[in-house]
Design a protein around this motif. Structure first.
Motif, short mmCIF file in Angstrom:
data_model
loop_
_atom_site.label_atom_id
_atom_site.label_comp_id
_atom_site.label_asym_id
_atom_site.label_seq_id
_atom_site.Cartn_x
_atom_site.Cartn_y
_atom_site.Cartn_z
N ARG A 217 0.83 -1.20 0.00
CA ARG A 217 0.00 0.00 0.00
C ARG A 217 0.87 1.25 0.00
NH1 ARG A 217 -4.65 1.76 4.47
NH2 ARG A 217 -5.10 3.80 3.53
N GLU A 221 0.88 3.96 -3.01
CA GLU A 221 0.52 5.33 -2.69
C GLU A 221 1.64 6.29 -3.06
OE1 GLU A 221 -2.59 4.81 1.09
OE2 GLU A 221 -0.46 5.22 1.45
N ALA A 224 1.55 6.64 -6.81
CA ALA A 224 0.44 7.46 -7.28
C ALA A 224 0.68 8.95 -7.04
CB ALA A 224 -0.86 7.03 -6.59
N ASN A 225 1.49 9.29 -6.05
CA ASN A 225 1.75 10.69 -5.73
C ASN A 225 2.85 11.32 -6.58
OD1 ASN A 225 -0.20 10.78 -3.70
ND2 ASN A 225 1.23 10.03 -2.15
N LYS A 234 -3.30 7.18 -11.52
CA LYS A 234 -3.46 7.55 -10.11
C LYS A 234 -4.84 7.15 -9.60
CE LYS A 234 -0.33 11.54 -10.12
NZ LYS A 234 -0.20 13.00 -9.86
N THR A 235 -5.86 7.45 -10.41
CA THR A 235 -7.23 7.10 -10.01
C THR A 235 -7.40 5.59 -9.87
OG1 THR A 235 -8.05 9.07 -11.16
CG2 THR A 235 -9.65 7.35 -10.61
N ASN A 238 -5.58 4.43 -6.63
CA ASN A 238 -6.31 4.83 -5.41
C ASN A 238 -7.60 4.04 -5.24
OD1 ASN A 238 -4.40 6.76 -4.60
ND2 ASN A 238 -5.29 8.32 -5.93
N ASN A 239 -8.31 3.80 -6.33
CA ASN A 239 -9.54 3.02 -6.25
C ASN A 239 -9.26 1.57 -5.87
OD1 ASN A 239 -11.06 5.25 -6.93
ND2 ASN A 239 -11.20 4.72 -9.11
N ILE A 241 -6.67 0.52 -4.08
CA ILE A 241 -6.30 0.52 -2.67
C ILE A 241 -7.54 0.58 -1.78
CG2 ILE A 241 -5.15 1.86 -0.86
CD1 ILE A 241 -3.03 2.62 -2.91
N GLN A 242 -8.48 1.45 -2.13
CA GLN A 242 -9.70 1.55 -1.34
C GLN A 242 -10.52 0.26 -1.38
OE1 GLN A 242 -11.86 4.99 -2.71
NE2 GLN A 242 -10.20 6.42 -2.23
#
Length: 260
Positions: A217, A221, A224-225, A234-235, A238-239, A241-242
C-alpha cells in the motif's frame, strides 16, 4: 612394567554418532516424521520444476498432498484429537497449520501452477533446515559442515523467505481469478482463496502477510503521488487501494508471538 590399558587408543570424537541419532529418532518420532515429509515436499517441488523422474503434474499434486499431511500432523500436535465443536473450529482457523491445510485442499483441485508451489516449497525448506541442524548436532558437532553452511544461509535469509511467501500469497489472489476466467480453476476458487488470504491477514502468530499488504500500500501510494504518473493511473491505483482495504478483515490486537 607395561601398562596394557594405556595402549588402548581413546575413542575418536570425529566419527558420526549414529547410535545417538537412532535414540533421537525413537524419542522424537513425530518430529522426525515431519522432517522427512518436508524433505519429500522439497523433492516433489523440484520434481515439478525439473521433471527428471516422472511427470511434473504428478510431482505437483504429491507436493500438495505431503504439505496437507504435514499441516494435519502439526494440527494434531497443537490441538489434539478432532472435536466437532465450535471452539475447536475457532482454534483451527487461527492456526497457521490450519491455513496451509486449507491452502493445499484448495489447489489440489486446480491445474498446476508455479506460484502455488512456491510457498509450500519455501516453508518446507525453512522448517526442514531448522530441524536438520538438530539432527546434525545429534550426529556430532563437526558433522557435515557443508550442510551446516547451507542451513546457516537459509536461517540468515529466513525473514526474506517469509516476506517472499507473503508476497506470493497476495499475488495468488488475482492469479486465482485469472485461473477461474481461463477455465483452469473452478469459479468458486477465488472466493475460497479469499477466505484463506483473510485468515493469513488476521493471523495472530504470523504478521508477515499483514505487513506485506502495508508495504504494498505504501509503495503504490508513493507511486500514485509522483507528478509523472498520469491521472488515470493515479485514479486506478487509489480506487484499487480503497477496494482492497474494504475487503480486509478486522485484526485482533494482542501481544505478538513467535511465528511458526
Amino acid at each position: 612394567m607395561s601398562d596394557s590399558t594405556d595402549a588402548t587408543p581413546p575413542p575418536t570424537t570425529r566419527g558420526l554418532n549414529f547410535e545417538a541419532l537412532k535414540v533421537h529418532i525413537i524419542e522424537h518420532k513425530i518430529d522426525c516424521g515431519l522432517w522427512l515429509m518436508r524433505v519429500l515436499v522439497i523433492l516433489f517441488s523440484f520434481g515439478y520444476f525439473i521433471p527428471l523422474f516422472g511427470e511434473s503434474q504428478s510431482a505437483y499434486y504429491k507436493a500438495l498432498i505431503a504439505n496437507a499431511a504435514i499441516s494435519a500432523l502439526r494440527l494434531h500436535q497443537r490441538l489434539g484429537r478432532v472435536q466437532f465443536s465450535r471452539q475447536f473450529v475457532s482454534q483451527l482457523v487461527t492456526e497457521d497449520s490450519g491455513h496451509y491445510l486449507f491452502y493445499s485442499l484448495i489447489f489440489i483441485f486446480v491445474a498446476p501452477a508455479t506460484l502455488v508451489v512456491l510457498p509450500v516449497l519455501l516453508f518446507a525448506i525453512l522448517h526442514a533446515s531448522s530441524y536438520s541442524l538438530t539432527l546434525l548436532d545429534t550426529l556430532g558437532q563437526n558433522s557435515w559442515w557443508g550442510c551446516r553452511l547451507l542451513i546457516s544461509f537459509v536461517e540468515f535469509q529466513s525473514l526474506n523467505i517469509l516476506r517472499f511467501v507473503s508476497l506470493t500469497e497476495i499475488l495468488l489472489m488475482p492469479y486465482t481469478v485469472l485461473l477461474a476466467l481461463t477455465g483452469r480453476a473452478g469459479l468458486l476458487t477465488p472466493f475460497i482463496y479469499y477466505n484463506f488470504l483473510a485468515q493469513r491477514y488476521a493471523s495472530r502468530r504470523n504478521p508477515y502477510t499483514r505487513n506485506m499488504f502495508r508495504e504494498l500500500r505504501l509503495f503504490f501510494e508513493s507511486l500514485a503521488n509522483k507528478p509523472s504518473v498520469p491521472q488515470i493511473i493515479k485514479t486506478l491505483i487509489n480506487n484499487t487501494i480503497q477496494f482492497v482495504c474494504k475487503l480486509s478483515p478486522p485484526v485482533v490486537v494482542q501481544t505478538p508471538q513467535t511465528a511458526q
